[in-house]
Write a protein that holds these residues in place. Structure first.
Motif, mmCIF file in Angstrom:
data_model
loop_
_atom_site.group_PDB
_atom_site.id
_atom_site.type_symbol
_atom_site.label_atom_id
_atom_site.label_comp_id
_atom_site.label_asym_id
_atom_site.label_seq_id
_atom_site.Cartn_x
_atom_site.Cartn_y
_atom_site.Cartn_z
ATOM 1 N N GLY A 56 -36.274 -5.111 23.601
ATOM 2 C CA GLY A 56 -36.847 -6.218 22.857
ATOM 3 C C GLY A 56 -35.892 -7.379 22.761
ATOM 4 O O GLY A 56 -34.852 -7.398 23.437
ATOM 5 N N SER A 57 -36.222 -8.334 21.893
ATOM 6 C CA SER A 57 -35.392 -9.524 21.754
ATOM 7 C C SER A 57 -34.901 -9.747 20.337
ATOM 8 O O SER A 57 -34.133 -10.668 20.080
ATOM 9 C CB SER A 57 -36.168 -10.764 22.216
ATOM 10 N N LYS A 58 -35.298 -8.889 19.394
ATOM 11 C CA LYS A 58 -34.931 -9.077 17.999
ATOM 12 C C LYS A 58 -33.785 -8.149 17.614
ATOM 13 O O LYS A 58 -33.921 -6.931 17.626
ATOM 14 C CB LYS A 58 -36.141 -8.794 17.104
ATOM 15 N N TRP A 59 -32.669 -8.737 17.231
ATOM 16 C CA TRP A 59 -31.532 -7.926 16.812
ATOM 17 C C TRP A 59 -31.773 -7.331 15.415
ATOM 18 O O TRP A 59 -32.315 -7.980 14.536
ATOM 19 C CB TRP A 59 -30.257 -8.746 16.792
ATOM 20 N N LYS A 60 -31.404 -6.071 15.286
ATOM 21 C CA LYS A 60 -31.576 -5.299 14.057
ATOM 22 C C LYS A 60 -33.038 -5.085 13.703
ATOM 23 O O LYS A 60 -33.372 -4.836 12.549
ATOM 24 C CB LYS A 60 -30.811 -5.932 12.892
ATOM 25 N N GLY A 61 -33.888 -5.162 14.697
ATOM 26 C CA GLY A 61 -35.263 -4.777 14.452
ATOM 27 C C GLY A 61 -35.362 -3.274 14.280
ATOM 28 O O GLY A 61 -34.863 -2.518 15.096
ATOM 29 N N ARG A 62 -36.006 -2.834 13.214
ATOM 30 C CA ARG A 62 -36.125 -1.414 12.914
ATOM 31 C C ARG A 62 -37.543 -0.900 13.064
ATOM 32 O O ARG A 62 -37.793 0.298 12.856
ATOM 33 C CB ARG A 62 -35.663 -1.138 11.477
ATOM 34 N N LEU A 63 -38.436 -1.770 13.406
ATOM 35 C CA LEU A 63 -39.837 -1.370 13.491
ATOM 36 C C LEU A 63 -40.277 -1.370 14.950
ATOM 37 O O LEU A 63 -39.811 -2.182 15.752
ATOM 38 C CB LEU A 63 -40.707 -2.328 12.687
ATOM 39 N N PRO A 64 -41.201 -0.476 15.288
ATOM 40 C CA PRO A 64 -41.657 -0.444 16.689
ATOM 41 C C PRO A 64 -42.159 -1.793 17.193
ATOM 42 O O PRO A 64 -41.933 -2.129 18.357
ATOM 43 C CB PRO A 64 -42.774 0.602 16.645
ATOM 44 N N HIS A 65 -42.801 -2.568 16.349
ATOM 45 C CA HIS A 65 -43.337 -3.846 16.830
ATOM 46 C C HIS A 65 -42.252 -4.894 17.076
ATOM 47 O O HIS A 65 -42.554 -5.978 17.581
ATOM 48 C CB HIS A 65 -44.428 -4.383 15.889
ATOM 49 N N ASP A 66 -41.011 -4.580 16.730
ATOM 50 C CA ASP A 66 -39.894 -5.475 17.058
ATOM 51 C C ASP A 66 -39.488 -5.356 18.523
ATOM 52 O O ASP A 66 -38.659 -6.131 19.000
ATOM 53 C CB ASP A 66 -38.694 -5.155 16.175
ATOM 54 N N TYR A 67 -40.032 -4.357 19.222
ATOM 55 C CA TYR A 67 -39.685 -4.117 20.622
ATOM 56 C C TYR A 67 -40.908 -4.305 21.504
ATOM 57 O O TYR A 67 -42.022 -3.995 21.101
ATOM 58 C CB TYR A 67 -39.103 -2.706 20.778
ATOM 59 N N ASP A 68 -40.664 -4.793 22.702
ATOM 60 C CA ASP A 68 -41.753 -5.180 23.591
ATOM 61 C C ASP A 68 -42.082 -4.150 24.664
ATOM 62 O O ASP A 68 -43.215 -4.098 25.150
ATOM 63 C CB ASP A 68 -41.407 -6.513 24.275
ATOM 64 N N TYR A 69 -41.098 -3.376 25.054
ATOM 65 C CA TYR A 69 -41.279 -2.452 26.171
ATOM 66 C C TYR A 69 -40.776 -1.069 25.753
ATOM 67 O O TYR A 69 -39.756 -0.947 25.067
ATOM 68 C CB TYR A 69 -40.502 -2.937 27.404
ATOM 69 N N TRP A 70 -41.480 -0.041 26.253
ATOM 70 C CA TRP A 70 -41.184 1.333 25.852
ATOM 71 C C TRP A 70 -41.156 2.272 27.041
ATOM 72 O O TRP A 70 -41.943 2.105 27.981
ATOM 73 C CB TRP A 70 -42.249 1.827 24.872
ATOM 74 N N GLY A 71 -40.268 3.253 26.954
ATOM 75 C CA GLY A 71 -40.274 4.352 27.907
ATOM 76 C C GLY A 71 -41.235 5.435 27.450
ATOM 77 O O GLY A 71 -41.829 5.350 26.372
ATOM 78 N N GLN A 72 -41.352 6.489 28.225
ATOM 79 C CA GLN A 72 -42.356 7.520 27.967
ATOM 80 C C GLN A 72 -41.892 8.590 27.008
ATOM 81 O O GLN A 72 -42.700 9.364 26.541
ATOM 82 C CB GLN A 72 -42.790 8.191 29.280
ATOM 83 N N GLY A 73 -40.613 8.655 26.678
ATOM 84 C CA GLY A 73 -40.129 9.633 25.722
ATOM 85 C C GLY A 73 -39.575 10.882 26.372
ATOM 86 O O GLY A 73 -40.035 11.318 27.427
ATOM 87 N N THR A 74 -38.584 11.462 25.715
ATOM 88 C CA THR A 74 -38.011 12.722 26.150
ATOM 89 C C THR A 74 -37.826 13.608 24.918
ATOM 90 O O THR A 74 -37.379 13.138 23.870
ATOM 91 C CB THR A 74 -36.678 12.497 26.902
ATOM 92 N N LEU A 75 -38.194 14.880 25.041
ATOM 93 C CA LEU A 75 -38.222 15.781 23.894
ATOM 94 C C LEU A 75 -36.855 16.401 23.659
ATOM 95 O O LEU A 75 -36.247 16.963 24.567
ATOM 96 C CB LEU A 75 -39.256 16.878 24.124
ATOM 97 N N VAL A 76 -36.404 16.311 22.427
ATOM 98 C CA VAL A 76 -35.182 16.974 21.979
ATOM 99 C C VAL A 76 -35.584 18.017 20.941
ATOM 100 O O VAL A 76 -36.235 17.687 19.949
ATOM 101 C CB VAL A 76 -34.192 15.967 21.367
ATOM 102 N N THR A 77 -35.181 19.251 21.184
ATOM 103 C CA THR A 77 -35.465 20.332 20.245
ATOM 104 C C THR A 77 -34.143 20.959 19.819
ATOM 105 O O THR A 77 -33.369 21.400 20.671
ATOM 106 C CB THR A 77 -36.359 21.402 20.884
ATOM 107 N N VAL A 78 -33.898 20.971 18.519
ATOM 108 C CA VAL A 78 -32.670 21.540 17.980
ATOM 109 C C VAL A 78 -33.035 22.799 17.207
ATOM 110 O O VAL A 78 -33.766 22.746 16.218
ATOM 111 C CB VAL A 78 -31.949 20.543 17.062
ATOM 112 N N SER A 79 -32.511 23.920 17.677
ATOM 113 C CA SER A 79 -32.812 25.194 17.022
ATOM 114 C C SER A 79 -31.759 25.512 15.967
ATOM 115 O O SER A 79 -30.586 25.179 16.122
ATOM 116 C CB SER A 79 -32.865 26.313 18.056
ATOM 117 N N SER A 80 -32.207 26.185 14.926
ATOM 118 C CA SER A 80 -31.280 26.512 13.825
ATOM 119 C C SER A 80 -30.596 27.856 14.056
ATOM 120 O O SER A 80 -30.947 28.600 14.951
ATOM 121 C CB SER A 80 -32.040 26.544 12.505
#
Length: 122
Positions: A98-122
């Motif tokens: 995105g173009s907004k510094w310190k944006g914390r909300l999804p709408h502050d960003y313009d482009y997105w990747g597809q995601g990668t799953l992280v699973t942490v077991s206890s």
């Protein structure tokens, strides 16, 4: 602009992972880059962001001191090093541009990747 995040997996609590995000199709160095995460049934949550030149970073309180965001403008890559992982870090992690510094909300960003799953077991 296309983004592709990878590097997720299954790790035990206390372990580490490094996520990577490859970008193409845009002027990478002109973007603020961020990482978000999302649990099923929950809203997408801000994790970390880094400025255009990589000189400043910004973290959610929940990951501060454990996660490190970095970027390589020559390779059009952004990374998220995750240490001391906890079960509550389990989520799908997304990189965003995105173009907004310190944006914390999804709408502050313009482009997105597809995601990668992280699973942490206890």
């Amino acid at each position: 602009v296309q983004l592709q995040a990878y590097g997720g997996g299954l790790v035990q609590a206390g372990g580490s992972l490094r996520l990577s995000c490859a970008t193409s199709g845009g002027a990478f160095s002109s973007f603020v880059m961020g990482w978000f995460r999302q649990d099923p049934g929950k809203e997408r949550e801000f994790v970390a962001a880094i400025t255009w030149g990589g000189y400043s970073t910004y973290y959610a309180d929940s990951v501060k001191g454990r996660f490190t965001i970095s970027r390589d403008n020559a390779k059009s890559m952004v990374y998220l090093r995750m240490n001391s992982l906890k079960p509550e870090d389990t989520a799908v992690y997304y990189c965003a541009a995105g173009s907004k510094w310190k944006g914390r909300l999804p709408h502050d960003y313009d482009y997105w990747g597809q995601g990668t799953l992280v699973t942490v077991s206890s």
